[in-house]
Design a protein around this motif. Structure first.
Motif, short mmCIF file in Angstrom:
data_model
loop_
_atom_site.label_atom_id
_atom_site.label_comp_id
_atom_site.label_asym_id
_atom_site.label_seq_id
_atom_site.Cartn_x
_atom_site.Cartn_y
_atom_site.Cartn_z
N PRO A 1 -3.41 47.60 32.36
CA PRO A 1 -2.66 47.71 33.82
C PRO A 1 -1.98 46.18 33.48
CG PRO A 1 -5.12 48.00 34.18
CD PRO A 1 -4.29 48.18 32.28
N HIS A 2 -3.05 44.73 33.25
CA HIS A 2 -2.16 43.40 33.02
C HIS A 2 -1.68 42.72 32.49
CE1 HIS A 2 -5.12 43.93 36.78
NE2 HIS A 2 -6.47 44.68 36.04
N PHE A 3 -0.73 43.89 31.39
CA PHE A 3 -0.30 43.05 30.51
C PHE A 3 0.60 42.38 30.59
CE2 PHE A 3 3.82 43.28 28.88
CZ PHE A 3 3.67 42.84 27.46
N ILE A 4 1.86 42.73 31.89
CA ILE A 4 2.94 41.59 31.85
C ILE A 4 2.12 40.03 32.49
CG2 ILE A 4 3.21 42.08 34.28
CD1 ILE A 4 5.76 41.24 31.39
N ALA A 5 0.83 40.19 33.52
CA ALA A 5 0.72 38.95 33.93
C ALA A 5 0.21 38.23 32.88
CB ALA A 5 -0.35 39.10 34.71
N VAL A 6 -0.88 39.02 31.92
CA VAL A 6 -1.47 37.87 30.81
C VAL A 6 -0.19 37.56 29.61
CG1 VAL A 6 -2.74 37.68 29.04
CG2 VAL A 6 -3.46 39.21 31.07
N HIS A 7 0.89 38.62 29.54
CA HIS A 7 1.74 38.15 29.13
C HIS A 7 2.33 37.02 28.83
CE1 HIS A 7 5.21 39.79 25.52
NE2 HIS A 7 5.59 39.29 26.44
N GLU A 8 2.56 36.80 30.20
CA GLU A 8 3.33 35.36 30.60
C GLU A 8 2.66 34.36 31.01
OE1 GLU A 8 5.97 36.97 34.37
OE2 GLU A 8 6.80 37.77 32.65
N MET A 9 1.48 34.39 31.30
CA MET A 9 0.02 33.71 31.50
C MET A 9 0.50 32.27 29.90
SD MET A 9 -3.87 32.81 33.05
CE MET A 9 -4.26 34.06 31.21
N ILE A 10 0.25 33.70 29.29
CA ILE A 10 0.22 32.79 27.71
C ILE A 10 1.40 31.80 27.11
CG2 ILE A 10 -0.66 33.42 25.32
CD1 ILE A 10 -2.88 33.75 26.94
N ASP A 11 2.57 32.21 27.14
CA ASP A 11 3.51 31.39 26.77
C ASP A 11 4.03 30.27 26.57
OD1 ASP A 11 4.97 32.85 24.55
OD2 ASP A 11 6.00 33.77 25.35
N PRO A 12 3.46 29.40 28.73
CA PRO A 12 4.02 28.51 28.61
C PRO A 12 2.36 27.16 28.33
CG PRO A 12 4.37 29.56 30.74
CD PRO A 12 3.62 30.34 29.81
N GLN A 13 1.21 28.27 27.83
CA GLN A 13 -0.10 27.64 27.11
C GLN A 13 0.87 27.03 25.80
OE1 GLN A 13 -3.51 30.31 27.96
NE2 GLN A 13 -3.31 30.05 30.22
N VAL A 14 0.92 28.17 25.00
CA VAL A 14 1.37 27.93 23.78
C VAL A 14 2.47 26.64 23.56
CG1 VAL A 14 3.17 28.73 21.57
CG2 VAL A 14 1.30 30.17 22.87
N ASP A 15 3.81 26.57 24.69
CA ASP A 15 3.91 25.31 24.13
C ASP A 15 3.85 24.34 24.69
OD1 ASP A 15 6.20 27.54 24.08
OD2 ASP A 15 7.17 27.57 26.15
N GLN A 16 2.73 24.32 25.31
CA GLN A 16 1.92 23.36 25.94
C GLN A 16 1.05 22.96 24.72
OE1 GLN A 16 0.75 21.75 29.77
NE2 GLN A 16 2.10 23.93 30.89
N VAL A 17 -0.25 24.06 24.45
CA VAL A 17 -0.85 23.59 22.64
C VAL A 17 0.68 22.96 21.71
CG1 VAL A 17 -1.95 24.54 21.48
CG2 VAL A 17 -2.06 24.66 23.69
N ARG A 18 1.30 23.43 21.82
CA ARG A 18 2.15 23.10 20.50
C ARG A 18 2.56 21.60 20.73
NH1 ARG A 18 6.67 28.37 19.46
NH2 ARG A 18 5.73 28.34 17.02
N SER A 19 2.64 20.88 21.67
CA SER A 19 3.26 20.09 21.87
C SER A 19 1.94 18.60 21.51
CB SER A 19 3.84 19.56 23.97
OG SER A 19 4.41 18.78 24.17
N MET A 20 1.22 19.40 22.30
CA MET A 20 -0.12 18.52 21.44
C MET A 20 -0.65 18.15 20.46
SD MET A 20 -3.27 20.45 24.42
CE MET A 20 -2.66 20.98 26.39
N ALA B 1 -5.84 44.85 21.91
CA ALA B 1 -6.51 44.86 23.54
C ALA B 1 -5.34 45.15 25.13
CB ALA B 1 -8.25 44.50 22.92
N GLU B 2 -7.31 45.36 25.21
CA GLU B 2 -6.56 45.36 27.45
C GLU B 2 -7.24 43.99 27.27
OE1 GLU B 2 -7.96 48.08 29.24
OE2 GLU B 2 -7.49 49.71 29.09
N ALA B 3 -6.01 43.52 28.76
CA ALA B 3 -5.87 41.94 28.55
C ALA B 3 -7.17 41.88 28.95
CB ALA B 3 -4.88 42.02 29.72
#
Length: 178
Positions: free
Chosen positions: A37-56, A92-94
């Motif tokens: 049920p919280h798929f979209i919230a977590v799915h969309e929260m993760i991508d900006p983290q990926v981008d910033q970690v890649r920059s790191m 797995a679930e969010a």
């Protein structure tokens, strides 16, 4: 900076580079495998983290090169050098992924803080970079923990020592909430 200090810092930064490369791959894995049920919230929260970690990772690799080292970002080098286990949660679930991810962030932040302290005297430029990365990593963990905390401040993953244990505790608390 002495050649000895620079060599020690390059070695330490290479481990941090491996850890952040592993984190960005783990975050993408979670992004692709989160359901519920919280798929979209977590799915969309993760991508900006990926981008910033890649920059790191780019910042770390460039600092290694600046100090005279040769950054190694190959998957084989990462797997060979890492001292942690591969992320253990699949589809797995969010809330389960967030429970496991909290432990990932806890370990990574702890090691990043140790590196930050180790550069205080010999390389304040590297220390400054690590402090800025910690600011971002701790912010991401706060985002994750906001899903795992009760209104009274109790963390559902409290005391968990494995990713699967943290995932299970987070899921149990979510199921038992009124």
């Amino acid at each position: 900076m002495s050649t000895q200090d620079s060599g020690r810092i390059v070695t330490m930064l290479q481990v941090r580079l491996h850890a952040l490369n592993d984190l960005h791959l783990t975050l993408k894995h979670i992004h692709w495998n989160v359901v519920g049920p919280h798929f979209i919230a977590v799915h969309e929260m993760i991508d900006p983290q990926v981008d910033q970690v890649r920059s790191m990772t780019d910042d770390l690799a460039e600092r290694i090169a600046t100090l005279g080292g040769e950054p190694d970002g190959t998957p084989g080098a990462l797997v060979k050098a890492r001292t942690w286990n591969d992320y253990s949660i699949g589809r797995a679930e969010a809330i389960e992924h967030l429970g496991a991810l909290d432990l990932v962030y806890t370990a990574l932040i702890k090691d990043h803080r140790e590196a930050m302290r180790a550069t205080e005297e010999s390389d304040p430029v590297t220390q400054d970079m690590l402090i800025e990365q910690l600011r971002g990593l701790e912010l991401f963990q706060w985002f994750v923990r906001a899903h795992l905390e009760s209104s009274g401040g109790r963390l559902s993953t409290r005391g968990a020592t494995t990713e699967s244990g943290a995932a299970g505790q987070a899921a149990d608390q979510a199921r038992n909430q009124p």
